[in-house]
Scaffold this active site. Structure first.
Site, PDB file in Angstrom:
ATOM      1  N   GLU A 108       0.831  -1.195   0.000  1.00 32.93           N
ATOM      2  CA  GLU A 108       0.000   0.000   0.000  1.00 32.93           C
ATOM      3  C   GLU A 108       0.864   1.243   0.000  1.00 32.93           C
ATOM      4  OE1 GLU A 108      -3.253  -1.387   3.157  1.00 32.93           O
ATOM      5  OE2 GLU A 108      -1.199  -1.301   3.808  1.00 32.93           O
TER       6      GLU A 108
ATOM      7  N   CYS B  15       3.263   8.488   1.556  1.00 32.48           N
ATOM      8  CA  CYS B  15       3.778   7.484   2.483  1.00 32.48           C
ATOM      9  C   CYS B  15       3.975   6.204   1.672  1.00 32.48           C
ATOM     10  CB  CYS B  15       2.768   7.280   3.607  1.00 32.48           C
ATOM     11  SG  CYS B  15       3.219   5.952   4.736  1.00 32.48           S
TER      12      CYS B  15
ATOM     13  N   CYS C 274       6.432  -7.603   6.790  1.00 32.09           N
ATOM     14  CA  CYS C 274       7.504  -7.034   7.608  1.00 32.09           C
ATOM     15  C   CYS C 274       7.988  -8.106   8.555  1.00 32.09           C
ATOM     16  CB  CYS C 274       6.987  -5.823   8.391  1.00 32.09           C
ATOM     17  SG  CYS C 274       8.266  -4.998   9.380  1.00 32.09           S
TER      18      CYS C 274
ATOM     19  N   CYS D 111       6.380  -6.165  15.388  1.00 34.38           N
ATOM     20  CA  CYS D 111       5.788  -5.291  16.422  1.00 34.38           C
ATOM     21  C   CYS D 111       4.356  -5.771  16.672  1.00 34.38           C
ATOM     22  CB  CYS D 111       5.810  -3.833  15.975  1.00 34.38           C
ATOM     23  SG  CYS D 111       7.497  -3.240  15.658  1.00 34.38           S
TER      24      CYS D 111
ATOM     25  N   CYS E 264       1.023  -4.141  15.077  1.00 28.83           N
ATOM     26  CA  CYS E 264       1.057  -3.633  13.702  1.00 28.83           C
ATOM     27  C   CYS E 264       0.527  -4.668  12.713  1.00 28.83           C
ATOM     28  CB  CYS E 264       2.494  -3.251  13.352  1.00 28.83           C
ATOM     29  SG  CYS E 264       2.712  -2.748  11.631  1.00 28.83           S
TER      30      CYS E 264
ATOM     31  N   CYS F 265      -0.806   1.635   8.121  1.00 30.65           N
ATOM     32  CA  CYS F 265       0.085   0.540   7.804  1.00 30.65           C
ATOM     33  C   CYS F 265      -0.495  -0.866   7.647  1.00 30.65           C
ATOM     34  CB  CYS F 265       1.125   0.489   8.905  1.00 30.65           C
ATOM     35  SG  CYS F 265       1.492   2.100   9.538  1.00 30.65           S
TER      36      CYS F 265
HETATM   37  N1  SAH Z   1       9.269  -0.200  10.294  1.00 27.23           N
HETATM   38  C1  SAH Z   1       9.241   1.247  10.445  1.00 27.23           C
HETATM   39  C2  SAH Z   1       8.063   1.896   9.727  1.00 27.23           C
HETATM   40  C3  SAH Z   1       6.748   1.467  10.282  1.00 27.23           C
HETATM   41  S1  SAH Z   1       5.304   2.422   9.950  1.00 27.23           S
HETATM   42  C4  SAH Z   1       9.202   1.590  11.914  1.00 27.23           C
HETATM   43  O1  SAH Z   1       9.050   0.700  12.741  1.00 27.23           O
HETATM   44  O2  SAH Z   1       9.349   2.764  12.246  1.00 27.23           O
HETATM   45  C5  SAH Z   1       5.524   3.946  10.776  1.00 27.23           C
HETATM   46  C6  SAH Z   1       5.001   4.029  12.202  1.00 27.23           C
HETATM   47  O3  SAH Z   1       3.638   3.651  12.327  1.00 27.23           O
HETATM   48  C7  SAH Z   1       5.793   3.162  13.167  1.00 27.23           C
HETATM   49  O4  SAH Z   1       6.133   3.914  14.280  1.00 27.23           O
HETATM   50  C8  SAH Z   1       4.790   2.078  13.499  1.00 27.23           C
HETATM   51  O5  SAH Z   1       5.062   1.497  14.739  1.00 27.23           O
HETATM   52  C9  SAH Z   1       3.484   2.846  13.474  1.00 27.23           C
HETATM   53  N2  SAH Z   1       2.286   1.991  13.388  1.00 27.23           N
HETATM   54  C10 SAH Z   1       2.170   0.777  12.813  1.00 27.23           C
HETATM   55  N3  SAH Z   1       0.911   0.298  12.955  1.00 27.23           N
HETATM   56  C11 SAH Z   1       0.203   1.221  13.629  1.00 27.23           C
HETATM   57  C12 SAH Z   1      -1.152   1.299  14.092  1.00 27.23           C
HETATM   58  N4  SAH Z   1      -2.020   0.346  13.851  1.00 27.23           N
HETATM   59  N5  SAH Z   1      -1.527   2.416  14.759  1.00 27.23           N
HETATM   60  C13 SAH Z   1      -0.644   3.419  14.984  1.00 27.23           C
HETATM   61  N6  SAH Z   1       0.640   3.403  14.568  1.00 27.23           N
HETATM   62  C14 SAH Z   1       1.071   2.311  13.910  1.00 27.23           C
END
Ligand code: SAH
Length: 345
Positions: A90, A103, A110, A114, A117, A333
């Site tokens: 996406e 974005c 991934c 986490c 996520c 995300c």
């Molecule tokens: N791998 C990278 C990019 C991830 S996306 C990283 O970890 O930074 C960018 C941000 O969005 C990250 O901080 C991630 O933790 C956050 N994120 C992912 N899913 C989310 C969700 N459902 N709600 C809020 N933030 C989220």
């Protein structure tokens, strides 16, 4: 066929030369791709018709297909792209006053895991190629009205960008070149979970990009529960590498903190975070959790959000709460991809 965007100059220049075409032809193609927003070779009307046809026979301009295009009322648009091998990623266009931020994703899935996520729920499928990363930028640019211009890029889509630097860095060079998208490096932000070796590699390339580091917890014990890779990379190392990047790049750091109701959102957590960050020149980007279907985490209450913020502000930190743009179209995300995957075709 070869995907032109994977290595534009390297593929185009020798190919044009073999056909006795002048060096300026490559520059013309670049202009059409990046500045004049051509959607195919046929649109490149100052190239001879025969050359356009030969280009189209030799190169693919696009390697993905738009599987879904959604538009939210706030102007956010999201594309779900289907890749050649069936993988999906996406990318999102956000409109905020005069800003036009895109974005983009760097991986299918991934590997960081986490817990909250959506992108990592099925693990990592593969890295995206340089061409697939540039394609997201160009396809999103095609959504703009003629008078709109892309202004910012955040590498915050699916995947861990620092686990795919080999493909990402050439794509960002194209984004920032004057004869590319012309978006200056200070308007490009790379977000990482905190992979220290790759952070060092990025600073060693004299990177001028902004770096955002996802913390999500103010201590290692809690961070290990939320961000599994921190098992091997303690916070002191992540912060030391972030500081090094700040020294080399001169760019203010961003620390991201996803606020998860009842888990990391108490005033004590905020105080501990303020202690951890101390006097750093940094912006704390707090992101109230955007719920993911099937996961037990929740968005913190408005009161919890307010008190978290005020503790950080009282301690003198620069804080920004990320606007929840595009909720209605699952802009967080990896969420659209999952929804599509659960719909039988
Ligand atoms: N791998 C990278 C990019 C991830 S996306 C990283 O970890 O930074 C960018 C941000 O969005 C990250 O901080 C991630 O933790 C956050 N994120 C992912 N899913 C989310 C969700 N459902 N709600 C809020 N933030 C989220």
């Amino acid at each position: 066929m070869t995907h032109l965007l994977n290595a534009i100059d390297e593929q185009l220049k020798p190919w044009l030369k073999e056909r006795g075409q002048g060096g300026y032809r490559a520059a013309q193609v670049r202009r059409w791709l990046f500045a004049r927003r051509a959607a195919d070779f046929a649109a490149m009307t100052d190239l001879p018709q025969a050359l356009r046809e030969e280009l189209a026979a030799e190169f693919d301009l696009w390697s993905a297909e738009v599987a879904k295009h959604t538009v939210a009322e706030d102007g956010t648009e999201k594309l779900l792209l289907s890749l050649r091998d069936g993988g999906q990623v996406e990318c999102v266009l956000l409109r905020d006053e005069i800003r036009r931020t895109i974005c983009i994703s760097t991986q299918v899935g991934c590997g960081m895991g986490c817990v909250f996520c959506a992108s990592g729920l099925d693990g990592l499928q593969r890295n995206l190629s340089t061409g697939e990363i540039i394609e997201q930028m160009l396809r999103l640019q095609l959504l703009l009205a003629p008078e709109e211009r892309l202004s910012h890029i955040v590498v915050m889509g699916m995947g861990e960008p620092l686990a795919n630097l080999d493909a990402l860095l050439p794509a960002l060079v194209e984004a920032s070149r004057d004869d590319g998208l012309g978006i200056s490096a200070r308007r490009i932000t790379i977000s990482t979970v905190g992979l220290t070796k790759a952070m060092r590699r990025l600073s060693d390339t004299n990177s001028r990009y902004r770096l955002a580091v996802s913390l999500h917890a103010p201590n290692d014990e809690l961070r290990r529960q939320i961000v599994p890779v921190s098992d091997k990379i303690p916070l002191v190392d992540v912060l030391a590498e972030a500081d090094h990047y700040f020294e080399v790049s001169g760019r203010r750091l961003t620390f991201e903190y996803v606020l998860l109701g009842g888990l990391n959102d108490s005033p004590d957590h905020a105080t501990e975070l303020a202690n951890l960050l101390g006097r750093r020149t940094a912006l704390v980007n707090v992101i109230p959790y955007n719920p993911v279907a099937g996961l037990p985490y929740r968005t913190p209450t408005a009161a919890a959000q307010r008190s978290f913020r005020s503790v950080l502000e009282q301690r003198g930190l620069a804080v920004r709460f990320r606007h929840r743009k595009g909720d209605a179209i699952d802009a967080a995300c990896g969420q659209l991809r999952r929804r599509m995957a659960s719909v039988p075709s």
